[in-house]
Design an enzyme around this catalytic site. Structure first.
Site, short mmCIF file in Angstrom:
data_model
loop_
_atom_site.label_atom_id
_atom_site.label_comp_id
_atom_site.label_asym_id
_atom_site.label_seq_id
_atom_site.Cartn_x
_atom_site.Cartn_y
_atom_site.Cartn_z
N ASP A 155 -3.35 8.30 -1.18
CA ASP A 155 -3.81 7.28 -0.24
C ASP A 155 -5.26 6.89 -0.57
OD1 ASP A 155 -3.76 5.61 2.14
OD2 ASP A 155 -4.87 7.20 3.15
N HIS B 128 3.46 7.14 5.44
CA HIS B 128 2.25 7.84 5.89
C HIS B 128 1.43 7.10 6.95
CE1 HIS B 128 0.17 5.39 2.79
NE2 HIS B 128 -0.92 5.64 3.49
N ASP B 129 1.48 5.80 6.99
CA ASP B 129 0.71 5.04 7.99
C ASP B 129 1.57 4.56 9.16
OD1 ASP B 129 -1.84 5.21 6.85
OD2 ASP B 129 -1.55 3.42 5.63
N HIS C 196 0.82 -1.22 0.00
CA HIS C 196 0.00 0.00 0.00
C HIS C 196 0.85 1.27 0.00
CE1 HIS C 196 -3.00 3.00 0.93
NE2 HIS C 196 -2.40 3.24 2.09
N GLU D 296 0.47 5.74 12.70
CA GLU D 296 -0.89 5.25 12.93
C GLU D 296 -0.93 3.73 13.16
OE1 GLU D 296 -4.67 5.41 10.01
OE2 GLU D 296 -3.61 7.31 10.28
N ASP D 297 -0.12 2.99 12.43
CA ASP D 297 -0.25 1.53 12.42
C ASP D 297 0.90 0.77 13.08
OD1 ASP D 297 -2.62 1.89 11.08
OD2 ASP D 297 -1.81 1.45 9.11
#
Length: 164
Positions: free
Chosen positions: A97, A36-37, A10, A40-41
């Site tokens: 995204d 980018h994630d 991704h 967050e992840d």
């Protein structure tokens, strides 16, 4: 997704879309797309990102990071509200995204996502992307094309499934 694709696919797709379609060569944007994630992840902190990639990358990643402590509905609403106020760099990452996500939701969704949930997701992305308009015409055109195709595909699937 339903095929349990490797997670890294991704963020690579997001960066590749920005570079190929959006013709963006800004290294901060491309690094931020890959990362980018991350906050967050994963357990990665903003300080760790900054130490490895610099303050500018950290700022962009933090701009597009949802606060996972908030309820999902609130996080989704905040994305809509914050989209027009993101930096141009963050807008590029957010738009790419959403492009990647609508491809996945259309073609290879999570196994437990109903048709209604998939269509609702497409509708929600449209509200987020409305606040990103003007950041990159080629990316916006690709988003519009994929959104239209996704809705047509899912609507056709829904009709086909009702006959079984």
């Amino acid at each position: 997704d339903v095929d349990a694709s490797p997670y890294i696919n991704h963020p690579i797709e997001v960066a590749e879309t920005i570079a190929r379609v959006g013709q963006v060569t800004d290294l901060v944007v491309l690094q931020s797309a890959i990362l980018h994630d991350t906050i967050e992840d994963t357990m990665t902190t903003g300080d760790e990102l900054e130490a490895l990639f610099g303050a500018e990358v950290r700022r962009v990643v933090e701009e597009v990071t949802d606060d996972k402590h908030l309820p999902k509905a609130e996080r989704k609403q905040l994305q809509i509200e914050h989209a027009p106020h993101l930096s141009q760099r963050a807008q590029l990452v957010k738009l790419a995204d959403k492009i990647s996500n609508i491809r996945a939701v259309t073609d290879t969704p999570p196994a437990d996502w109903s048709l209604e949930r998939r269509l609702d997701y497409l509708d929600w992305t449209e509200r987020v992307v409305a606040g990103l308009r003007g950041c990159n015409a080629p990316l916006e055109a690709l988003y519009d094309q994929l959104l239209t195709q996704g809705r047509a595909h899912l609507t056709a699937d829904g009709e086909d499934n009702s006959w079984s």
